[in-house]
Design an enzyme around this catalytic site. Structure first.
Site, short mmCIF file in Angstrom:
data_model
loop_
_atom_site.label_atom_id
_atom_site.label_comp_id
_atom_site.label_asym_id
_atom_site.label_seq_id
_atom_site.Cartn_x
_atom_site.Cartn_y
_atom_site.Cartn_z
N ARG A 25 0.83 -1.22 0.00
CA ARG A 25 0.00 0.00 0.00
C ARG A 25 0.86 1.26 0.00
NH1 ARG A 25 -5.26 -1.55 1.82
NH2 ARG A 25 -5.87 0.56 1.50
N ARG A 29 -3.30 7.27 0.78
CA ARG A 29 -3.70 8.55 1.37
C ARG A 29 -2.66 9.23 2.25
NH1 ARG A 29 -9.18 6.20 3.45
NH2 ARG A 29 -7.70 4.51 3.54
N ARG A 38 -6.70 11.86 -6.01
CA ARG A 38 -7.91 11.18 -5.52
C ARG A 38 -9.05 12.18 -5.32
NH1 ARG A 38 -11.78 9.50 -3.71
NH2 ARG A 38 -12.14 7.88 -2.18
N ASP A 74 -7.20 -2.50 -6.71
CA ASP A 74 -7.68 -3.06 -5.46
C ASP A 74 -8.04 -4.51 -5.69
OD1 ASP A 74 -8.57 -2.19 -2.58
OD2 ASP A 74 -10.08 -3.59 -3.31
N TYR A 150 -15.15 -11.11 2.35
CA TYR A 150 -15.95 -9.90 2.11
C TYR A 150 -17.25 -10.23 1.38
CZ TYR A 150 -11.95 -6.91 3.36
OH TYR A 150 -10.94 -6.28 4.02
O1 CP3 Z 1 0.05 -1.63 -2.46
C1 CP3 Z 1 -0.37 -0.74 -3.20
O2 CP3 Z 1 0.03 0.45 -3.13
C2 CP3 Z 1 -1.35 -1.10 -4.31
C3 CP3 Z 1 -2.71 -0.76 -4.08
C4 CP3 Z 1 -3.64 -1.60 -3.20
C5 CP3 Z 1 -4.86 -1.07 -2.70
N1 CP3 Z 1 -5.54 -2.06 -2.08
C6 CP3 Z 1 -5.30 0.32 -2.87
C7 CP3 Z 1 -6.35 0.89 -2.01
C8 CP3 Z 1 -3.57 -2.93 -2.80
C9 CP3 Z 1 -2.48 -3.96 -3.02
C10 CP3 Z 1 -4.78 -3.21 -2.10
C11 CP3 Z 1 -5.11 -4.54 -1.55
C12 CP3 Z 1 -6.26 -4.70 -0.66
N2 CP3 Z 1 -7.47 -4.06 -0.70
C13 CP3 Z 1 -6.32 -5.65 0.38
C14 CP3 Z 1 -5.24 -6.64 0.74
C15 CP3 Z 1 -4.11 -6.00 1.48
C16 CP3 Z 1 -4.47 -5.43 2.82
O3 CP3 Z 1 -4.31 -4.21 2.99
O4 CP3 Z 1 -4.85 -6.20 3.70
C17 CP3 Z 1 -7.57 -5.54 1.00
C18 CP3 Z 1 -8.08 -6.34 2.18
C19 CP3 Z 1 -8.30 -4.54 0.29
C20 CP3 Z 1 -9.70 -4.09 0.53
C21 CP3 Z 1 -9.76 -2.64 0.82
N3 CP3 Z 1 -9.63 -1.64 -0.12
C22 CP3 Z 1 -10.02 -2.01 2.06
C23 CP3 Z 1 -10.24 -2.74 3.39
C24 CP3 Z 1 -10.01 -0.64 1.84
C25 CP3 Z 1 -10.34 0.45 2.84
C26 CP3 Z 1 -9.26 0.65 3.83
C27 CP3 Z 1 -8.34 1.75 3.37
O5 CP3 Z 1 -7.12 1.59 3.55
O6 CP3 Z 1 -8.84 2.75 2.87
C28 CP3 Z 1 -9.73 -0.41 0.46
C29 CP3 Z 1 -9.61 0.87 -0.24
C30 CP3 Z 1 -8.26 1.16 -0.85
N4 CP3 Z 1 -7.50 0.27 -1.57
C31 CP3 Z 1 -7.59 2.42 -0.84
C32 CP3 Z 1 -6.41 2.25 -1.58
C33 CP3 Z 1 -5.37 3.31 -1.88
C34 CP3 Z 1 -8.13 3.71 -0.24
C35 CP3 Z 1 -9.13 4.25 -1.18
C36 CP3 Z 1 -9.28 5.75 -1.14
O7 CP3 Z 1 -8.42 6.48 -1.67
O8 CP3 Z 1 -10.32 6.19 -0.61
#
Ligand code: CP3
Length: 345
Positions: A25, A29, A38, A74, A150
Site C-alpha cells: 500500500r 492517502r 484522488r 484493489d 468480504y
Molecule cells: O500496495 C499498493 O500500493 C497497491 C494498491 C492496493 C490497494 N488495495 C489500494 C487501495 C492494494 C495492493 C490493495 C489490496 C487490498 N485491498 C487488500 C489486501 C491488502 C491489505 O491491505 O490487507 C484488501 C483487504 C483490500 C480491501 C480494501 N480496499 C479495504 C479494506 C479498503 C479500505 C481501507 C483503506 O485503507 O482505505 C480499500 C480501499 C483502498 N485500496 C484504498 C487504496 C489506496 C483507499 C481508497 C481511497 O483512496 O479512498
C-alpha cells in the site's frame, strides 16, 4: 546490481548485495500527492483511469524512494465482472452478500482481459515507464479466502463470523465459492504476468483468522493450486497472510517463492524454519513508521539481521501503510533499507 535483478534474485534465493525494499500500500492517502489526484475522482474511477492510476503507481518511487512499483488497483477490481455489485466506503461493500448456492452458482468466471482491460493497460504502460531504470513491476490479486470473506460478510468485519458460520454449517457453499474465485485468481495473475508484471503477490489478509487445522483444510490447498498454476517461471509468487504467524509451517507447504510476514511474526524464528525453501518479506509494524528516524533505522537493521539466515529477504512492512503515516517515516524506512549490507551466516 539493478533493482529488477535485486528483487528477482531475492525472491528466488540467489545472492544479492542487499535486500530490496518496497512497501505494501505504498501508494495511498498518506501521500498529499495521492490525495490531490484522488480528490478529482472516486476510488473506483481512479482504479479504471489509466493515466491517473499510472501516475499514483509511480508516486512512491520519487516521493519516498521505494525500489519497486506495484500496480495501483484493489483486490475487488475484478469482482464486478463475476456479476457482483461492489462499492467502496472506503473499504469494499457488497450490495447483496453471497449466502446461497444459487447466488454462488450464478457467478461468472470471466476473462479479466475483457472485463478489466484497463488493469493490463496500466501494467503495460508502467512497464514501459520503468524499463530505462530497470525498476521492477509487481502485480497482485486478493486470495480466494479473503475475497470470499468480504463477499459472504458483505463488507469488512472484526471476526467475519458470518463467513465462519458458512464454513462450519454449509461447507459446500464456501467450497463452491472458493473454487470459482481460485479459477479467477489464477487466470488474473497469469494475465498480469503477460501484461508485464515481473513479480505477483497474493494478499490473504483474513486467512489468519483460522485455526491451524482449518487453515490446512480451507486455505492451504487453494494456495497450493494457485502456486502450481501461476507461471512462476516468468514471475515469482509472493504470499501474504495477515496475522498468520501461527500457520507459518503450513504456509511453507504452499509452494510459493516468497512468504510475506505479518509484523506479529518473529522474523528470526521464521528465517530458521524457512531454511532454503522460501524467501521472506517484511515485516515492520506499519505503526512504527511514526517513530523517530533513528528508531525506524534501528528496527530496519534488526529485521534485516533476523532475516539473514533465510535464502532471501525483501524489506517491507508487516501490513499496508496506514493513511496517518508521516511521509518522513516512510522515507526513513527506505533509506535505512538501502544502507543494509546483506550477510548470510
Ligand atoms: O500496495 C499498493 O500500493 C497497491 C494498491 C492496493 C490497494 N488495495 C489500494 C487501495 C492494494 C495492493 C490493495 C489490496 C487490498 N485491498 C487488500 C489486501 C491488502 C491489505 O491491505 O490487507 C484488501 C483487504 C483490500 C480491501 C480494501 N480496499 C479495504 C479494506 C479498503 C479500505 C481501507 C483503506 O485503507 O482505505 C480499500 C480501499 C483502498 N485500496 C484504498 C487504496 C489506496 C483507499 C481508497 C481511497 O483512496 O479512498
Amino acid at each position: 546490481m539493478n533493482p529488477t535483478e535485486r528483487l528477482l534474485r531475492a525472491c528466488r534465493g540467489e545472492p544479492v548485495d542487499r535486500p530490496p525494499v518496497w512497501l505494501m500500500r505504498q501508494a495511498g492517502r498518506y501521500l498529499p500527492e495521492y490525495r490531490a489526484v484522488r480528490g478529482e475522482v472516486s476510488f473506483l474511477e481512479l482504479c479504471a483511469d489509466v493515466d491517473r492510476a499510472v501516475e499514483v503507481s509511480l508516486q512512491p518511487l520519487r516521493l519516498v524512494g521505494t525500489e519497486a512499483v506495484i500496480l495501483f488497483s484493489d483486490i475487488f477490481v475484478p469482482i464486478p465482472g463475476m456479476g457482483v455489485e461492489v462499492d467502496f466506503a472506503p473499504g469494499p461493500v457488497i450490495a447483496e452478500p453471497l449466502r446461497s448456492l444459487p447466488q454462488i452458482e450464478a457467478l461468472r468466471v470471466p476473462d479479466t482481459r475483457e472485463t478489466v482491460p484497463h488493469v493490463f493497460e496500466i501494467l503495460r504502460t508502467l512497464r514501459r515507464a520503468l524499463e530505462d531504470e530497470a525498476v521492477p513491476l509487481l502485480g497482485f490479486s486478493g486470495a480466494p479466502f479473503t475475497l470470499a470473506a468480504y463477499l459472504v460478510e458483505g463488507g469488512g468485519s472484526k471476526d467475519f463470523a458470518t463467513l465462519k458460520r458458512m464454513m462450519y454449517r454449509a461447507p459446500e457453499l464456501l467450497r463452491a465459492l472458493q473454487a470459482r474465485l481460485t479459477d479467477l485468481v489464477v487466470d488474473y495473475l497469469n494475465a498480469q504476468i503477460e501484461a508485464g508484471a515481473q513479480v505477483v503477490q497474493l494478499f490473504d489478509t483474513w486467512a489468519g483468522l483460522l485455526s491451524p487445522l482449518d487453515y490446512v483444510e480451507w486455505v492451504l490447498p487453494v494456495h497450493r493450486e494457485i502456486a502450481a498454476k501461476v507461471d512462476r517461471e516468468r514471475a515469482p509468487l509472493v504470499l501474504y497472510v495477515g496475522n498468520g504467524a501461527h500457520v507459518f509451517d503450513a504456509m511453507l507447504e504452499s509452494g510459493v517463492d516468497v512468504l510475506s510476514l505479518d509484523w506479529r511474526a518473529d522474523m528470526a524464528e521464521a528465517a530458521r524454519r524457512a531454511g532454503d525453501r522460501v524467501s521472506l518479506q517484511g515485516n515492520l509494524d506499519p505503526c512504527a513508521l511514526a517513530a523517530p528516524v533513528h528508531e525506524i533505522t534501528a528496527r530496519v537493521h534488526a529485521i534485516a539481521e533476523a532475516a539473514a539466515p533465510a535464502r532471501g529477504h525483501i524489506l517491507n512492512l508487516g501490513h499496508g501503510v496506514l493513511p496517518e503515516t508521516p511521509v518522513e517515516g516512510v522515507r526513513a524506512f527506505t533509506e535505512a533499507a538501502r544502507a543494509v549490507v546483506r550477510r548470510r551466516p
